[in-house]
Design a protein around this motif. Structure first.
Motif, PDB file in Angstrom:
ATOM      1  N   GLN A 220       0.828  -1.205   0.000  1.00  0.00           N
ATOM      2  CA  GLN A 220       0.000   0.000   0.000  1.00  0.00           C
ATOM      3  C   GLN A 220       0.869   1.264   0.000  1.00  0.00           C
ATOM      4  O   GLN A 220       0.563   2.255  -0.698  1.00  0.00           O
ATOM      5  CB  GLN A 220      -0.908  -0.024   1.231  1.00  0.00           C
ATOM      6  N   SER A 221       1.958   1.234   0.764  1.00  0.00           N
ATOM      7  CA  SER A 221       2.851   2.406   0.795  1.00  0.00           C
ATOM      8  C   SER A 221       3.525   2.616  -0.556  1.00  0.00           C
ATOM      9  O   SER A 221       3.689   3.764  -1.005  1.00  0.00           O
ATOM     10  CB  SER A 221       3.911   2.208   1.886  1.00  0.00           C
ATOM     11  N   ARG A 222       3.924   1.523  -1.202  1.00  0.00           N
ATOM     12  CA  ARG A 222       4.521   1.660  -2.531  1.00  0.00           C
ATOM     13  C   ARG A 222       3.520   2.257  -3.515  1.00  0.00           C
ATOM     14  O   ARG A 222       3.887   3.099  -4.352  1.00  0.00           O
ATOM     15  CB  ARG A 222       4.995   0.303  -3.021  1.00  0.00           C
ATOM     16  N   LEU A 223       2.276   1.808  -3.431  1.00  0.00           N
ATOM     17  CA  LEU A 223       1.264   2.353  -4.342  1.00  0.00           C
ATOM     18  C   LEU A 223       1.061   3.849  -4.083  1.00  0.00           C
ATOM     19  O   LEU A 223       0.979   4.655  -5.028  1.00  0.00           O
ATOM     20  CB  LEU A 223      -0.040   1.582  -4.143  1.00  0.00           C
ATOM     21  N   GLU A 224       0.964   4.221  -2.787  1.00  0.00           N
ATOM     22  CA  GLU A 224       0.805   5.649  -2.476  1.00  0.00           C
ATOM     23  C   GLU A 224       2.023   6.451  -2.936  1.00  0.00           C
ATOM     24  O   GLU A 224       1.895   7.604  -3.374  1.00  0.00           O
ATOM     25  CB  GLU A 224       0.581   5.810  -0.970  1.00  0.00           C
ATOM     26  N   LEU A 225       3.225   5.855  -2.833  1.00  0.00           N
ATOM     27  CA  LEU A 225       4.427   6.558  -3.278  1.00  0.00           C
ATOM     28  C   LEU A 225       4.395   6.785  -4.787  1.00  0.00           C
ATOM     29  O   LEU A 225       4.734   7.884  -5.269  1.00  0.00           O
ATOM     30  CB  LEU A 225       5.667   5.744  -2.877  1.00  0.00           C
ATOM     31  N   ARG A 226       3.985   5.750  -5.519  1.00  0.00           N
ATOM     32  CA  ARG A 226       3.895   5.930  -6.981  1.00  0.00           C
ATOM     33  C   ARG A 226       2.861   6.990  -7.333  1.00  0.00           C
ATOM     34  O   ARG A 226       3.078   7.812  -8.245  1.00  0.00           O
ATOM     35  CB  ARG A 226       3.547   4.609  -7.646  1.00  0.00           C
ATOM     36  N   GLU A 227       1.735   7.012  -6.632  1.00  0.00           N
ATOM     37  CA  GLU A 227       0.719   8.030  -6.908  1.00  0.00           C
ATOM     38  C   GLU A 227       1.269   9.422  -6.612  1.00  0.00           C
ATOM     39  O   GLU A 227       1.048  10.385  -7.396  1.00  0.00           O
ATOM     40  CB  GLU A 227      -0.521   7.750  -6.051  1.00  0.00           C
TER      41      GLU A 227
END
Length: 519
Positions: A220-227
């Motif tokens: 989830q943190s990786r996804l938020e970072l990419r966003e």
């Protein structure tokens, strides 16, 4: 059949020859048996009736809270085991029966006699117990019954208290043992937790659940970072293309992403209110319709404000781009996005480190969890047994207190009382039996005498007994004198028999008259 009749006739004729011996024996046996019956000492019976009340209102109310034994069965068993050697010896001391005893053999004989004479009868349905005892002295019989009643009541109370104390001591001992086991189990569990403090979680999850949760948080943190990175890149592209993007012709549509803070905040508040109202009302509710209308008006106002600012920018081409409010807003948004990207990068690194630590410790987890499960299982078993023992001890204590308040109630319905008249022996029955005994003894003696010294009345019987040929027989012709003597002898025998019966009849009649007079 003829042979049987012939033998019976021969036996009767032989017994008739010994008739005087039989009548003498009958007289002697009759006199001796009557003397024996009259010599039997009179016995008086003492009795008492006890009602055992085992039904109280408190017992049904305490059902399920205390351990209640079967009181009826206990009382019945007590009545059956009351007449034992220790109780009988105690009874001898209480009733002063040992005053004339000088040796141990006399004491043993007295105890055996009491155990055979004492009777306890009960009606199971009504719990009424009757105690009976017979003795030659009515007062002594009464004392014996009174002493047995006291022993009956005291034995029940003593056994009840003794059982309660024994149960309580046993429970206290087991509870102390389980307390020690629990302390040892808690110590082992404490040491285990201290050794594996880093492998525990506050939520009580196991290692694999924590590892799965860490992996989910990492993704989830990786996804938020990419966003956040994509949003940052988009803002940078807008800032680099500031003049062609922010200064179009006035007739063009508003650019997406341009914000006016004071209008946007009001729109956000109205949208949240609209979402809250839609959870309670329908689409056609007046408040929902009014909120949508306000949102639409604010969006139109925002669009008009952006168009006005663009027109101002076109009419003043020499003004600096840095003073453009849209540009300033993009710069602020870019700064916020870069800060968020940095924060998310730190978060991703932390979650990655957690996941790596959990993954490196995955080989030790099964052993740790197995040891922890074993410790918990032993602790739970000991704790469960300990709690059950404590509960039963409290139940036993409450049951003991309940017995003290509402125990078995012994009610003496009929106090010990000795009969004023003797109840034994039954001489009215024994005296006729002595006559039958005397007659039977006379008949038996005449039969035995005829068989010991037989007389042959027929030639056939003599020939069969000797086994020799018989040459002839000689008949006796009785004269008048012999016949007269035989008639007198018969009259004397009849008189002896009649006198025996007459004496018995007169004696029995006199006994009944005396009994009726004393009654």
């Amino acid at each position: 059949m003829d042979e049987l009749l012939r033998q019976a006739t021969a036996i009767l004729r032989g017994m008739w020859q010994r008739r005087w011996l039989g009548i003498i024996v009958a007289w002697v046996v009759g006199a001796a048996s009557v003397a024996a019956v009259l010599a039997i000492p009179d016995k008086y019976e003492a009795s008492a009736r006890i009602y055992v009340d085992t039904q109280t209102i408190l017992r049904p109310l305490m059902t399920g809270l205390v351990t209640q034994p079967n009181v009826d069965q206990q009382v019945m068993m007590l009545s059956r085991t009351l007449i034992t050697r220790p109780n009988v010896e105690k009874l001898i001391r209480m009733a002063d029966l040992d005053l004339k005893i000088e040796s141990k053999s006399e004491r043993d004989a007295l105890a055996e006699a009491l155990m055979a004479s004492l009777k306890i009868n009960n009606t199971t349905r009504d719990n009424i117990y009757t105690i009976n005892y017979r003795d030659t002295q009515p007062e002594q019989a009464k004392r014996v019954v009174q002493s047995l009643v006291s022993i009956f009541v005291e034995s029940n109370l003593g056994d009840s208290r003794k059982d309660t104390e024994s149960a309580r001591k046993f429970l206290d001992k087991e509870i102390a043992a389980y307390e020690k086991k629990l302390e040892e189990a808690e110590g082992r569990l404490k040491q285990f937790k201290l050794r594996n403090l880093g492998n525990e979680s506050a939520e009580g999850k196991d290692h694999f659940s924590r590892m799965s949760a860490a992996a989910a948080l990492l993704e989830q943190s990786r996804l938020e970072l990419r966003e956040a990175e994509h949003s940052r890149d988009a803002l940078k592209r807008q800032i680099l293309g500031e003049e062609p993007v922010l200064l179009p012709e006035a007739s063009q549509e508003p650019i997406a992403g341009v914000s006016i803070p004071e209008i946007d905040s009001r729109i956000d508040v109205l949208k949240r209110n609209q979402d809250a109202m839609l959870q309670r009302f329908t689409e056609k509710h007046p408040d929902v319709v009014s909120t949508r209308r306000l949102i639409k008006e604010l969006e139109e106002q925002k669009q008009q404000e952006i168009v006005a600012r663009r027109k101002t920018a076109l009419t003043n081409p020499d003004s600096s781009v840095n003073t453009n409010p849209v540009y300033q807003q993009l710069k602020v948004s870019l700064s916020e996005t870069e800060a968020r990207v940095a924060a998310l990068q730190t978060r991703v690194a932390e979650y990655q480190a957690r996941y790596d630590r959990l993954k490196s410790a995955v080989t030790l987890v099964p052993q740790i969890e197995a040891e922890f499960a074993q410790l918990n299982r032993d602790y739970e078993i000991n704790k469960k047994n300990y709690e059950q023992l404590v509960q039963r001890r409290e139940s036993a204590t409450l049951g003991s207190e309940m017995d003290n308040v509402a125990g078995v109630d012994f009610r003496l319905i009929d106090p010990p009382r000795a009969s004023p008249k003797p109840v034994a022996p039954n001489r009215a029955l024994f005296l006729p039996l002595t006559l039958l005994l005397a007659l039977a003894a006379g008949v038996a003696v005449t039969f035995a005498a005829s068989q010991l010294r037989p007389v042959f009345f027929e030639a056939r019987s003599l020939r069969e007994a000797c086994g020799l040929p018989l040459l002839g027989t000689v008949s006796l012709v009785a004269d008048e004198g012999r016949k007269s003597r035989e008639r007198k002898d018969l009259l004397r025998f009849a008189a002896a028999c009649v006198s025996l019966l007459g004496v018995y009849g007169a004696g029995i009649l006199a006994f009944f008259l005396l009994s009726a007079r004393t009654a």
